[in-house]
Design a protein around this motif. Structure first.
Motif, PDB file in Angstrom:
ATOM      1  N   LYS A  70       1.466   2.635  16.498  1.00 40.72           N
ATOM      2  CA  LYS A  70       1.930   3.451  17.640  1.00 40.72           C
ATOM      3  C   LYS A  70       3.355   3.952  17.381  1.00 40.72           C
ATOM      4  O   LYS A  70       3.672   5.119  17.618  1.00 40.72           O
ATOM      5  CB  LYS A  70       1.884   2.600  18.915  1.00 40.72           C
ATOM      6  CG  LYS A  70       2.125   3.376  20.171  1.00 40.72           C
ATOM      7  CD  LYS A  70       1.869   2.522  21.394  1.00 40.72           C
ATOM      8  CE  LYS A  70       1.965   3.387  22.645  1.00 40.72           C
ATOM      9  NZ  LYS A  70       1.737   2.620  23.857  1.00 40.72           N
ATOM     10  N   ALA A  71       4.198   3.043  16.857  1.00 40.96           N
ATOM     11  CA  ALA A  71       5.606   3.412  16.612  1.00 40.96           C
ATOM     12  C   ALA A  71       5.709   4.572  15.611  1.00 40.96           C
ATOM     13  O   ALA A  71       6.453   5.532  15.843  1.00 40.96           O
ATOM     14  CB  ALA A  71       6.382   2.197  16.098  1.00 40.96           C
ATOM     15  N   VAL A  72       4.921   4.493  14.522  1.00 44.25           N
ATOM     16  CA  VAL A  72       5.049   5.581  13.527  1.00 44.25           C
ATOM     17  C   VAL A  72       4.393   6.868  14.032  1.00 44.25           C
ATOM     18  O   VAL A  72       4.833   7.968  13.694  1.00 44.25           O
ATOM     19  CB  VAL A  72       4.527   5.200  12.111  1.00 44.25           C
ATOM     20  CG1 VAL A  72       5.385   4.114  11.496  1.00 44.25           C
ATOM     21  CG2 VAL A  72       3.070   4.801  12.101  1.00 44.25           C
ATOM     22  N   ILE A 107       0.827  -1.204   0.000  1.00 47.61           N
ATOM     23  CA  ILE A 107       0.000   0.000   0.000  1.00 47.61           C
ATOM     24  C   ILE A 107       0.867   1.261   0.000  1.00 47.61           C
ATOM     25  O   ILE A 107       0.702   2.149  -0.838  1.00 47.61           O
ATOM     26  CB  ILE A 107      -0.937   0.009   1.235  1.00 47.61           C
ATOM     27  CG1 ILE A 107      -1.871  -1.195   1.200  1.00 47.61           C
ATOM     28  CG2 ILE A 107      -1.714   1.315   1.335  1.00 47.61           C
ATOM     29  CD1 ILE A 107      -2.769  -1.288   0.000  1.00 47.61           C
ATOM     30  N   GLY A 108       1.809   1.326   0.950  1.00 47.96           N
ATOM     31  CA  GLY A 108       2.603   2.548   1.119  1.00 47.96           C
ATOM     32  C   GLY A 108       3.423   2.873  -0.110  1.00 47.96           C
ATOM     33  O   GLY A 108       3.449   4.025  -0.562  1.00 47.96           O
ATOM     34  N   LEU A 109       4.086   1.858  -0.695  1.00 48.80           N
ATOM     35  CA  LEU A 109       4.934   2.135  -1.862  1.00 48.80           C
ATOM     36  C   LEU A 109       4.074   2.477  -3.075  1.00 48.80           C
ATOM     37  O   LEU A 109       4.423   3.360  -3.864  1.00 48.80           O
ATOM     38  CB  LEU A 109       5.847   0.939  -2.169  1.00 48.80           C
ATOM     39  CG  LEU A 109       6.793   1.144  -3.357  1.00 48.80           C
ATOM     40  CD1 LEU A 109       7.700   2.364  -3.143  1.00 48.80           C
ATOM     41  CD2 LEU A 109       7.649  -0.103  -3.604  1.00 48.80           C
ATOM     42  N   ILE A 146      -0.188   6.899   7.022  1.00 47.79           N
ATOM     43  CA  ILE A 146       0.261   5.709   7.755  1.00 47.79           C
ATOM     44  C   ILE A 146      -0.220   4.464   7.026  1.00 47.79           C
ATOM     45  O   ILE A 146      -1.420   4.257   6.865  1.00 47.79           O
ATOM     46  CB  ILE A 146      -0.269   5.738   9.209  1.00 47.79           C
ATOM     47  CG1 ILE A 146       0.309   6.962   9.936  1.00 47.79           C
ATOM     48  CG2 ILE A 146       0.066   4.445   9.947  1.00 47.79           C
ATOM     49  CD1 ILE A 146      -0.148   7.140  11.377  1.00 47.79           C
ATOM     50  N   ALA A 147       0.741   3.638   6.563  1.00 45.93           N
ATOM     51  CA  ALA A 147       0.384   2.407   5.827  1.00 45.93           C
ATOM     52  C   ALA A 147       1.234   1.238   6.331  1.00 45.93           C
ATOM     53  O   ALA A 147       1.703   0.416   5.554  1.00 45.93           O
ATOM     54  CB  ALA A 147       0.575   2.614   4.329  1.00 45.93           C
ATOM     55  N   VAL A 148       1.437   1.211   7.650  1.00 42.45           N
ATOM     56  CA  VAL A 148       2.171   0.080   8.247  1.00 42.45           C
ATOM     57  C   VAL A 148       1.156  -1.009   8.601  1.00 42.45           C
ATOM     58  O   VAL A 148      -0.034  -0.734   8.718  1.00 42.45           O
ATOM     59  CB  VAL A 148       2.952   0.526   9.510  1.00 42.45           C
ATOM     60  CG1 VAL A 148       4.087   1.456   9.141  1.00 42.45           C
ATOM     61  CG2 VAL A 148       2.028   1.178  10.537  1.00 42.45           C
ATOM     62  N   SER A 154      -3.903   2.096   7.246  1.00 43.40           N
ATOM     63  CA  SER A 154      -3.789   0.705   7.728  1.00 43.40           C
ATOM     64  C   SER A 154      -5.150   0.209   8.189  1.00 43.40           C
ATOM     65  O   SER A 154      -5.876   0.932   8.869  1.00 43.40           O
ATOM     66  CB  SER A 154      -2.846   0.638   8.932  1.00 43.40           C
ATOM     67  OG  SER A 154      -1.626   1.252   8.647  1.00 43.40           O
ATOM     68  N   THR A 155      -5.475  -1.039   7.836  1.00 43.32           N
ATOM     69  CA  THR A 155      -6.694  -1.657   8.346  1.00 43.32           C
ATOM     70  C   THR A 155      -6.530  -1.792   9.859  1.00 43.32           C
ATOM     71  O   THR A 155      -5.517  -2.314  10.317  1.00 43.32           O
ATOM     72  CB  THR A 155      -6.865  -3.055   7.732  1.00 43.32           C
ATOM     73  OG1 THR A 155      -6.824  -2.911   6.314  1.00 43.32           O
ATOM     74  CG2 THR A 155      -8.163  -3.692   8.159  1.00 43.32           C
ATOM     75  N   SER A 156      -7.507  -1.318  10.618  1.00 43.50           N
ATOM     76  CA  SER A 156      -7.286  -1.211  12.063  1.00 43.50           C
ATOM     77  C   SER A 156      -8.518  -1.594  12.853  1.00 43.50           C
ATOM     78  O   SER A 156      -9.644  -1.402  12.384  1.00 43.50           O
ATOM     79  CB  SER A 156      -6.939   0.243  12.417  1.00 43.50           C
ATOM     80  OG  SER A 156      -5.897   0.712  11.615  1.00 43.50           O
TER      81      SER A 156
HETATM   82  N1  NAD Z   1      -1.916  -5.359   0.549  1.00 45.25           N
HETATM   83  C1  NAD Z   1      -3.196  -5.161   0.338  1.00 45.25           C
HETATM   84  O1  NAD Z   1      -3.745  -5.612  -0.679  1.00 45.25           O
HETATM   85  C2  NAD Z   1      -4.047  -4.363   1.300  1.00 45.25           C
HETATM   86  C3  NAD Z   1      -5.364  -4.050   0.931  1.00 45.25           C
HETATM   87  C4  NAD Z   1      -6.135  -3.291   1.789  1.00 45.25           C
HETATM   88  C5  NAD Z   1      -5.592  -2.863   3.012  1.00 45.25           C
HETATM   89  N2  NAD Z   1      -4.313  -3.192   3.348  1.00 45.25           N
HETATM   90  C6  NAD Z   1      -3.798  -2.720   4.643  1.00 45.25           C
HETATM   91  O2  NAD Z   1      -2.774  -1.756   4.447  1.00 45.25           O
HETATM   92  C7  NAD Z   1      -1.796  -1.863   5.487  1.00 45.25           C
HETATM   93  C8  NAD Z   1      -0.435  -2.085   4.868  1.00 45.25           C
HETATM   94  O3  NAD Z   1      -0.483  -3.315   4.161  1.00 45.25           O
HETATM   95  P1  NAD Z   1       0.640  -3.760   3.133  1.00 45.25           P
HETATM   96  O4  NAD Z   1       0.079  -4.878   2.359  1.00 45.25           O
HETATM   97  O5  NAD Z   1       1.184  -2.567   2.430  1.00 45.25           O
HETATM   98  O6  NAD Z   1       1.735  -4.330   4.163  1.00 45.25           O
HETATM   99  P2  NAD Z   1       3.235  -4.711   3.811  1.00 45.25           P
HETATM  100  O7  NAD Z   1       3.626  -5.721   4.818  1.00 45.25           O
HETATM  101  O8  NAD Z   1       3.389  -4.997   2.364  1.00 45.25           O
HETATM  102  O9  NAD Z   1       4.036  -3.355   4.083  1.00 45.25           O
HETATM  103  C9  NAD Z   1       4.129  -2.763   5.314  1.00 45.25           C
HETATM  104  C10 NAD Z   1       5.475  -2.058   5.386  1.00 45.25           C
HETATM  105  O10 NAD Z   1       5.534  -1.348   6.632  1.00 45.25           O
HETATM  106  C11 NAD Z   1       6.853  -1.471   7.114  1.00 45.25           C
HETATM  107  N3  NAD Z   1       6.860  -1.195   8.553  1.00 45.25           N
HETATM  108  C12 NAD Z   1       6.459  -2.000   9.560  1.00 45.25           C
HETATM  109  N4  NAD Z   1       6.613  -1.357  10.738  1.00 45.25           N
HETATM  110  C13 NAD Z   1       7.101  -0.140  10.453  1.00 45.25           C
HETATM  111  C14 NAD Z   1       7.477   0.990  11.242  1.00 45.25           C
HETATM  112  N5  NAD Z   1       7.362   0.969  12.560  1.00 45.25           N
HETATM  113  N6  NAD Z   1       7.966   2.089  10.610  1.00 45.25           N
HETATM  114  C15 NAD Z   1       8.073   2.122   9.256  1.00 45.25           C
HETATM  115  N7  NAD Z   1       7.732   1.081   8.462  1.00 45.25           N
HETATM  116  C16 NAD Z   1       7.267  -0.020   9.055  1.00 45.25           C
HETATM  117  C17 NAD Z   1       7.273  -2.882   6.759  1.00 45.25           C
HETATM  118  O11 NAD Z   1       8.684  -3.017   6.772  1.00 45.25           O
HETATM  119  C18 NAD Z   1       6.657  -3.036   5.374  1.00 45.25           C
HETATM  120  O12 NAD Z   1       7.551  -2.671   4.351  1.00 45.25           O
HETATM  121  C19 NAD Z   1      -2.247  -3.041   6.370  1.00 45.25           C
HETATM  122  O13 NAD Z   1      -2.971  -2.568   7.465  1.00 45.25           O
HETATM  123  C20 NAD Z   1      -3.152  -3.832   5.433  1.00 45.25           C
HETATM  124  O14 NAD Z   1      -4.110  -4.573   6.127  1.00 45.25           O
HETATM  125  C21 NAD Z   1      -3.525  -3.920   2.511  1.00 45.25           C
END
Ligand code: NAD
Length: 423
Positions: free
Chosen positions: A97-99, A12-14, A79-81, A117-119
């Motif tokens: 919490k950390a971010v 999500i974040g990238l 926030i997308a952790v 982030s889903t929360s």
């Molecule tokens: N992937 C999906 O298809 C999708 C769809 C809908 C919702 N989401 C939600 O989006 C959120 C992110 O999902 P994702 O798939 O991108 O996860 P991901 O695991 O691919 O990426 C999360 C990133 O956050 C980083 N991270 C973890 N802790 C950190 C911190 N304290 N500081 C900085 N970076 C940190 C990790 O290193 C990782 O690169 C989740 O809550 C997920 O449920 C994901």
């Protein structure tokens, strides 16, 4: 040029960071994963998602996307952790919490903080309280919606905007899907809406923050419950000696019935995890959602038992497992039930296991460790198998003509070959 700081550079974040960078925002992305940060700064994606590598390259080359390990001042923080589930199925929002702690010193009046982030329900209110404690000089949205702060001089804005994207389609869906914006005050809702309108083509609905948090969890729980219904049907049909695929097909001819397809379990980290957030928030009420989770989680074990029963016919069986990913036509392995099945089989050293997964180049570590599992191509897998197990309905497997290989035992957990093989 608006400055964005994205926290977490995963799927999500990238995707968000590189999309926004190519839309003219100046984006600073943060992650704790050294390899991810280095790879992105070299202009590549560390995530395997269609189109993302090109987008990251454009974004980095344009100078609008930089990755690092610590936040910088920005206009908008996203926030997308991940939010996690513990072994006991309790929510773990420590990364949120950390971010929050990491961005707090950089917040300035007028900033918008968005949680994607889903929360669990209540997370955004917790973030508001954490910021309030860390930065008492700032006015954070009130927990009562529409209440305006006494002074707006030092106000910051906070919104919860869940993602609905499907891996494999993320870049399209980030732009085209409808969005929900949850907030605790009107100014935050309007500010977030203004931001998303700059790149989202789908509709945007505004609501209060708890409704938005719950809606996201409900969406994935709905999927989980419906898949569990199909899986439970497959258990009933097995017991009664009836073809489940035929039952589903016939029942779906009813104008108001739409049963999903059964399979060896549910994968991906969203559907396997989000329903637990709901169950945890109301354990005595969420009984159907809890049961669905248990049914889906038990499917890999049930599938292993079926495979072992069939393999008992052979002395040193070669078992070829078709597909390792958690969904068709993808190499996405997170929480894949197929991996769980193959890993469990790998514990029996009398088996030789051949895995066919056209979407990956090497086996994941947990399968390499078993010692008796090899990644092979489709032809080699079919040629050498005593027992062929279809675990994922990849397109590559549709036209497999088992007649050509003669005499193989077959277990089709997806009903892909239901016209030509007995289930
Ligand atoms: N992937 C999906 O298809 C999708 C769809 C809908 C919702 N989401 C939600 O989006 C959120 C992110 O999902 P994702 O798939 O991108 O996860 P991901 O695991 O691919 O990426 C999360 C990133 O956050 C980083 N991270 C973890 N802790 C950190 C911190 N304290 N500081 C900085 N970076 C940190 C990790 O290193 C990782 O690169 C989740 O809550 C997920 O449920 C994901």
């Amino acid at each position: 040029m608006e400055k964005i700081c994205t926290l977490g550079l995963g799927y999500i974040g990238l995707s968000m960071a590189s999309l926004l960078a190519t839309k003219g925002f100046q984006v600073h992305g943060i992650d704790i994963n050294v390899k991810a940060v280095e790879t992105i700064n070299q202009g590549y994606s560390h995530i395997n998602e269609p189109g993302l590598n090109d987008l990251v390259r454009f974004a980095v080359q344009s100078g609008n996307l930089v990755a690092s390990f610590s936040p910088v001042p920005a206009d908008i923080f996203i926030i997308a952790v991940p939010s996690l589930i513990t072994k006991g199925h309790n929510p773990d929002i420590n990364s949120i919490k950390a971010v929050t702690h990491a961005i707090a010193p950089h917040l300035t009046p007028g900033n918008l903080v968005i949680i994607e982030s889903t929360s669990p329900v209540g997370t955004t209110e917790k973030v508001a309280r954490w910021i309030n404690k860390l930065r008492p000089d700032l006015v954070i949205p009130s927990l009562k919606m529409h209440v305006q702060p006494v002074s707006n001089k030092a106000q910051i804005f906070l919104a919860y905007c869940p993602e609905r994207v499907l891996p494999g389609q993320i870049l399209k869906e980030l732009v085209n899907s409808d969005r929900i914006i949850g907030s605790m005050d009107k100014p935050s809702a309007l500010k977030a809406q203004m931001f998303y309108k700059k790149f989202v083509r789908g509709g945007i609905s505004l609501t209060d923050v708890r409704t938005a948090e719950l809606t996201k969890l409900v969406e994935n729980s709905f999927r989980d419950v419906n898949i569990a219904f199909a899986n439970e049907l497959s258990l009933i049909c097995k017991k009664l000696g009836i073809n489940v695929w035929e039952v589903v097909e016939l029942a779906n001819r009813h104008p108001r019935v739409n049963i999903l397809q059964p399979g060896p379990g549910v994968g991906g980290h969203c559907i396997t995890r989000d329903p637990w957030f709901l169950v945890n928030s109301a354990p005595d009420k969420a009984r159907l959602i809890y049961t669905a989770r248990m049914i889906n989680d038990n499917m890999p074990g049930y599938t292993v038992n079926r495979i072992m029963e069939m393999a008992a016919r052979f002395k040193h069986p070669v078992i070829t497992c078709l597909g390792l990913s958690y969904k068709a036509d993808s190499g996405e392995l997170r929480e894949s039930p197929a991996i769980k099945v193959v890993q469990q089989l790998g514990k029996d050293t009398t088996y030789q296991i051949l895995a066919v997964e056209p979407h990956i180049k090497t086996l994941p570590d947990e399968l390499i460790k078993c010692g008796n599992i090899k990644l092979v191509d489709l032809a080699a897998g079919l040629e050498q198998a005593d027992l062929v197990v279809l675990l994922v309905n990849h397109h590559d497997f549709i036209n497999v003509d088992l007649e050509m290989y003669g005499g193989k035992a077959v277990l089709d957990t997806r009903g892909m070959w239901r016209k030509t093989t007995k289930i």
